[in-house]
Write an enzyme that holds these catalytic residues in place. Structure first.
Site, PDB file in Angstrom:
ATOM      1  N   PHE A 144      10.654   3.487  11.596  1.00  0.00           N
ATOM      2  CA  PHE A 144      11.223   4.660  10.939  1.00  0.00           C
ATOM      3  C   PHE A 144      12.610   4.923  11.509  1.00  0.00           C
ATOM      4  O   PHE A 144      12.771   5.068  12.723  1.00  0.00           O
ATOM      5  CB  PHE A 144      10.344   5.896  11.142  1.00  0.00           C
ATOM      6  CG  PHE A 144      10.868   7.112  10.421  1.00  0.00           C
ATOM      7  CD1 PHE A 144      10.578   7.306   9.079  1.00  0.00           C
ATOM      8  CD2 PHE A 144      11.651   8.042  11.069  1.00  0.00           C
ATOM      9  CE1 PHE A 144      11.074   8.416   8.397  1.00  0.00           C
ATOM     10  CE2 PHE A 144      12.145   9.151  10.407  1.00  0.00           C
ATOM     11  CZ  PHE A 144      11.852   9.336   9.061  1.00  0.00           C
ATOM     12  N   ASP A 229      16.982   2.110  18.205  1.00  0.00           N
ATOM     13  CA  ASP A 229      16.843   3.493  17.753  1.00  0.00           C
ATOM     14  C   ASP A 229      16.022   4.243  18.787  1.00  0.00           C
ATOM     15  O   ASP A 229      14.810   4.078  18.885  1.00  0.00           O
ATOM     16  CB  ASP A 229      16.156   3.491  16.386  1.00  0.00           C
ATOM     17  CG  ASP A 229      15.908   4.889  15.839  1.00  0.00           C
ATOM     18  OD1 ASP A 229      15.871   5.851  16.623  1.00  0.00           O
ATOM     19  OD2 ASP A 229      15.711   5.008  14.611  1.00  0.00           O
ATOM     20  N   LYS A 258      17.505  14.163  18.582  1.00  0.00           N
ATOM     21  CA  LYS A 258      16.351  14.960  18.985  1.00  0.00           C
ATOM     22  C   LYS A 258      16.525  15.650  20.338  1.00  0.00           C
ATOM     23  O   LYS A 258      17.161  16.677  20.440  1.00  0.00           O
ATOM     24  CB  LYS A 258      15.081  14.110  18.921  1.00  0.00           C
ATOM     25  CG  LYS A 258      14.665  13.790  17.478  1.00  0.00           C
ATOM     26  CD  LYS A 258      13.272  13.221  17.404  1.00  0.00           C
ATOM     27  CE  LYS A 258      12.860  12.888  15.979  1.00  0.00           C
ATOM     28  NZ  LYS A 258      12.600  14.058  15.140  1.00  0.00           N
TER      29      LYS A 258
END
Length: 403
Positions: A144, A229, A258
């Site tokens: 993702f 990532d 985040k």
């Protein structure tokens, strides 16, 4: 009407208004949160919850942390926005700080989210590929990387991807953790490999030992860029500043978001070595990227993690949480995956949503990230006693769930 009944009515009203005002892509969230303190949050009915998801691994310092509040308040009262037409000191300090923590020469692009960081990485890869005569990209099944069209083209989840294709980027997917499949897929015509050090949305799925180092070696041998990532896994979440540091490697491109902002929107793309200088003036940009308020917040997060020893706390509390969940004697518990304070309780049946609901009723917020996996990503400031309270409550929570 009692005070509690009134509060519940207010909460229901807010959820109804949410349903009426917002697009239905999220559904209607089950809880309306109004405040937080440390690792706890409260809803409009006054119910307290131990927050074991931290806004999907975002609230590194928990809620209402004085260092974050002071940094944001000070900066917003000084200057809140400059755009990329002007330099502001917090963005420069943040870029310098990130490069120092990474310990390798590089260049930084600041954005507003993880998806935007991955869009930046994708553009770097496309420019590299065209300059070197390379075409396709390799990514992992079930990976993702975001929901904008560029990031979605890298995301190996058919359920969220297929209805928005075809995509303009040639991405070839291989099973995550399969080193042989990766080696076969990556040739001299491959421009880059996009991987998560641990797959987050797939259910906190770590790779086999040595896989990330093998990926580095494959990219070195073929000339493909290795893009990692670390939107979820960085900023102390696994007990290191960055998850790839567990494997002793350096990627060519790294994406962050985040937990970096502790709740403020921010993303970063770091290019190491030659990858850091691929862009020319005008190749990429962001009106809000490098925003001084978000940059100040990120600096406060990094300073607090360092000052308060939160990397060591993430390791110690992560071991306590993982060991406590794994030791629960219940037929629904299969095991625990992950590292540090980024874990998944693996279930023997696809009842994670029921576990999430039962945990909420018991005063704990967790996330059914997959049908058979419950994600646990509490703030880095969570205490041993708070972890102990969840572990002690878990048998009763599971007892409410019907396989």
């Amino acid at each position: 009407m009692t005070t509690n009944s009134l509060n519940q009515a207010v909460s229901a009203d807010l959820r109804e208004r949410h349903a009426a005002a917002f697009m239905p892509n999220y559904g209607v969230p089950p809880v309306a949160l109004v405040r937080g303190e440390g690792a706890y949050v409260w809803d409009q009915a006054g119910t307290r919850y131990l927050d074991l998801i931290a806004g999907i691994a975002v609230s590194s310092l928990g809620h209402g942390h004085p260092a974050l509040a002071e940094a944001v308040s000070r900066q917003v009262s000084t200057i809140a926005h400059t755009s990329n037409l002007f330099v502001n000191e917090p963005e420069v300090l943040l870029a310098e700080r990130l490069l120092g923590l990474l310990g390798a020469p590089g260049k930084v692009f600041l954005a507003n989210s993880g998806t935007e960081a991955n869009e930046c990485a994708l553009k770097l890869v496309l420019k590299y590929g065209r300059a070197t005569g390379r075409g396709y990209i390799v990514a992992a099944e079930n990976g993702f990387h975001g929901r904008t069209l560029g990031a979605l083209s890298l995301t190996g989840k058919a359920s969220i991807r297929d209805q928005f294709g075809p995509f303009p980027v040639d991405v070839r997917f291989v099973p995550y953790g399969d080193a042989d499949a990766l080696k076969q897929a990556v040739t001299g015509e491959c421009s880059a490999v996009f991987l998560e050090p641990t797959q987050g949305e797939a259910g906190v799925v770590p790779p086999p030992a040595g896989y990330m180092r093998t990926a580095r070696e494959i990219c070195d041998a073929t000339g493909a860029l290795l893009v990692l990532d670390e939107i979820q896994s960085a900023i102390g979440r696994t007990g290191h500043w960055f998850a790839h540091q567990h494997d002793g490697i350096v990627p060519d491109v790294l994406t962050l978001a985040k937990g970096l902002g502790g709740g403020m929107p921010i993303g970063a793309c770091v290019g190491f070595g030659d990858a850091g200088t691929l862009f020319a003036k005008g190749d990429h940009g962001s009106t809000f990227g490098g925003n001084p308020v978000s940059s100040a917040a990120a600096l406060a997060v990094l300073d607090t993690i360092d000052r308060d020893g939160l990397l060591a706390r993430a390791r110690a509390c992560g071991e306590l949480l993982a060991g406590g969940v794994a030791a629960v004697d219940h037929p629904l518990i299969s095991g625990v995956r992950g590292r540090g304070l980024w874990l998944a309780a693996v279930l023997t049946a696809p009842v994670a949503a029921q576990v999430q609901d039962a945990a909420q009723r018991a005063g704990f917020l967790v996330n059914a990230v997959q049908p058979d996996a419950v994600r646990l990503a509490p703030p880095l400031i969570v205490t041993e006693d708070q972890i102990g309270s969840f572990v002690a409550a878990l048998p009763a929570i599971l007892a409410e769930v019907t396989p």
